[in-house]
Design a protein around this motif. Sequence first.
Motif, PDB file in Angstrom:
ATOM      1  N   LYS A 194      41.096  16.275  -5.287  1.00  0.00           N
ATOM      2  CA  LYS A 194      40.565  16.221  -3.971  1.00  0.00           C
ATOM      3  C   LYS A 194      39.406  15.097  -3.925  1.00  0.00           C
ATOM      4  O   LYS A 194      39.056  14.614  -2.991  1.00  0.00           O
ATOM      5  CB  LYS A 194      39.990  17.934  -3.604  1.00  0.00           C
ATOM      6  CG  LYS A 194      41.334  18.607  -2.970  1.00  0.00           C
ATOM      7  CD  LYS A 194      40.804  19.960  -2.594  1.00  0.00           C
ATOM      8  CE  LYS A 194      40.514  19.798  -1.052  1.00  0.00           C
ATOM      9  NZ  LYS A 194      40.102  20.882  -0.755  1.00  0.00           N
ATOM     10  N   LEU A 195      38.614  15.262  -5.021  1.00  0.00           N
ATOM     11  CA  LEU A 195      37.642  14.338  -5.099  1.00  0.00           C
ATOM     12  C   LEU A 195      37.941  12.638  -5.306  1.00  0.00           C
ATOM     13  O   LEU A 195      37.181  11.820  -5.429  1.00  0.00           O
ATOM     14  CB  LEU A 195      36.405  14.485  -5.974  1.00  0.00           C
ATOM     15  CG  LEU A 195      35.761  15.807  -5.766  1.00  0.00           C
ATOM     16  CD1 LEU A 195      34.922  16.471  -6.988  1.00  0.00           C
ATOM     17  CD2 LEU A 195      34.837  15.768  -4.634  1.00  0.00           C
ATOM     18  N   GLY A 196      39.069  12.599  -5.618  1.00  0.00           N
ATOM     19  CA  GLY A 196      39.605  11.287  -5.812  1.00  0.00           C
ATOM     20  C   GLY A 196      39.555  10.652  -7.403  1.00  0.00           C
ATOM     21  O   GLY A 196      39.752   9.634  -7.624  1.00  0.00           O
TER      22      GLY A 196
ATOM     23  N   ILE B 185      49.311  13.964  -7.557  1.00  0.00           N
ATOM     24  CA  ILE B 185      48.435  12.923  -8.430  1.00  0.00           C
ATOM     25  C   ILE B 185      49.249  11.721  -8.560  1.00  0.00           C
ATOM     26  O   ILE B 185      48.456  10.755  -8.432  1.00  0.00           O
ATOM     27  CB  ILE B 185      47.797  13.722  -9.714  1.00  0.00           C
ATOM     28  CG1 ILE B 185      47.062  14.704  -9.579  1.00  0.00           C
ATOM     29  CG2 ILE B 185      47.145  12.471 -10.516  1.00  0.00           C
ATOM     30  CD1 ILE B 185      46.764  15.857 -10.739  1.00  0.00           C
ATOM     31  N   ASP B 186      50.281  11.872  -9.057  1.00  0.00           N
ATOM     32  CA  ASP B 186      51.126  10.407  -9.381  1.00  0.00           C
ATOM     33  C   ASP B 186      51.282   9.716  -8.354  1.00  0.00           C
ATOM     34  O   ASP B 186      51.314   8.367  -8.225  1.00  0.00           O
ATOM     35  CB  ASP B 186      52.457  10.995 -10.133  1.00  0.00           C
ATOM     36  CG  ASP B 186      52.146  11.370 -11.422  1.00  0.00           C
ATOM     37  OD1 ASP B 186      50.973  11.182 -12.096  1.00  0.00           O
ATOM     38  OD2 ASP B 186      53.286  12.092 -12.049  1.00  0.00           O
TER      39      ASP B 186
ATOM     40  N   LYS C 293      50.077   5.062  -5.016  1.00  0.00           N
ATOM     41  CA  LYS C 293      49.586   4.447  -3.634  1.00  0.00           C
ATOM     42  C   LYS C 293      48.452   3.456  -3.793  1.00  0.00           C
ATOM     43  O   LYS C 293      48.369   2.483  -3.005  1.00  0.00           O
ATOM     44  CB  LYS C 293      49.401   5.597  -2.452  1.00  0.00           C
ATOM     45  CG  LYS C 293      49.262   5.080  -1.322  1.00  0.00           C
ATOM     46  CD  LYS C 293      49.163   6.542  -0.498  1.00  0.00           C
ATOM     47  CE  LYS C 293      48.786   5.815   1.163  1.00  0.00           C
ATOM     48  NZ  LYS C 293      48.477   7.181   2.179  1.00  0.00           N
ATOM     49  N   GLU C 294      47.434   4.207  -4.614  1.00  0.00           N
ATOM     50  CA  GLU C 294      46.048   3.340  -4.449  1.00  0.00           C
ATOM     51  C   GLU C 294      46.279   2.109  -5.342  1.00  0.00           C
ATOM     52  O   GLU C 294      45.855   0.957  -5.362  1.00  0.00           O
ATOM     53  CB  GLU C 294      45.016   4.195  -4.957  1.00  0.00           C
ATOM     54  CG  GLU C 294      44.590   5.126  -3.922  1.00  0.00           C
ATOM     55  CD  GLU C 294      43.158   6.110  -4.544  1.00  0.00           C
ATOM     56  OE1 GLU C 294      42.692   5.551  -5.490  1.00  0.00           O
ATOM     57  OE2 GLU C 294      42.818   6.926  -3.715  1.00  0.00           O
TER      58      GLU C 294
ATOM     59  N   VAL D 186      46.593  -3.791  -5.680  1.00  0.00           N
ATOM     60  CA  VAL D 186      47.556  -5.085  -5.819  1.00  0.00           C
ATOM     61  C   VAL D 186      47.495  -5.806  -4.567  1.00  0.00           C
ATOM     62  O   VAL D 186      47.287  -7.124  -4.577  1.00  0.00           O
ATOM     63  CB  VAL D 186      48.988  -4.691  -6.212  1.00  0.00           C
ATOM     64  CG1 VAL D 186      49.981  -5.981  -6.268  1.00  0.00           C
ATOM     65  CG2 VAL D 186      48.839  -4.216  -7.662  1.00  0.00           C
ATOM     66  N   ALA D 187      47.712  -5.250  -3.402  1.00  0.00           N
ATOM     67  CA  ALA D 187      47.745  -5.685  -1.970  1.00  0.00           C
ATOM     68  C   ALA D 187      46.363  -6.469  -1.726  1.00  0.00           C
ATOM     69  O   ALA D 187      46.208  -7.645  -1.346  1.00  0.00           O
ATOM     70  CB  ALA D 187      47.995  -4.910  -0.990  1.00  0.00           C
ATOM     71  N   ILE D 188      45.293  -5.740  -2.035  1.00  0.00           N
ATOM     72  CA  ILE D 188      43.958  -6.349  -1.842  1.00  0.00           C
ATOM     73  C   ILE D 188      43.797  -7.617  -2.630  1.00  0.00           C
ATOM     74  O   ILE D 188      43.257  -8.823  -2.251  1.00  0.00           O
ATOM     75  CB  ILE D 188      42.816  -5.223  -2.064  1.00  0.00           C
ATOM     76  CG1 ILE D 188      43.154  -4.327  -0.910  1.00  0.00           C
ATOM     77  CG2 ILE D 188      41.442  -5.898  -2.254  1.00  0.00           C
ATOM     78  CD1 ILE D 188      42.047  -3.062  -1.201  1.00  0.00           C
TER      79      ILE D 188
END
Length: 180
Positions: A113-115, A144-145, A150-151, A156-158
């Motif tokens: 939840k905290l990332g 988590i996976d 997703k991140e 990669v997109a950024i």
Amino acid sequence: MNLDLYSTSPRLFDFGSQLSEKVAAADMAFVLPDAADADSPLKADELQVLRAQYEKEGYYVGVQTKFNYAWGLIKSSSRSEQQEGVRLLSDIFRNAPERRRECLYYLALGNYKLGNYAEARRYNDLLLDHEPANLQASSLRGLIDDKVAKEGLMGVAILSGVAIAAGVVGGMLFKGAKRR
């Protein structure tokens, strides 16, 4: 790290409120089919019951009371309360070996939840190493996976966007330098 996760510990739910059933259900979370409680905070008055008991015990707070309060904080939607819950659970994990198994899932959930996905995965994998059939931990592993993937794609997109922008700016500068 060699952890004794299966020491026996008494299950004491000694405060007589309607919340004791919720806490008891959370204590049995190791048999639930998914990580559904990841996004279901307690009501403010329910968390207040746990906080009042924790504060009432003061310096001599019992492990069970601390665990119950940490559980409520982890479920909170407030980041600072989640951080406090993880801190309390980490303290229990370090100082009460007989409660380590119970702490693992909620440490994983709190860090998720905290990332803090690496920490979440570490605690969750420790639990799954000892309980491979644990459905709730398996469900949390999937969450988590998914977040990490997703991140990772977003990163990669950024980076791709930055590289393209740098290429355009560099091309414009190079073209401008040629004209002089």
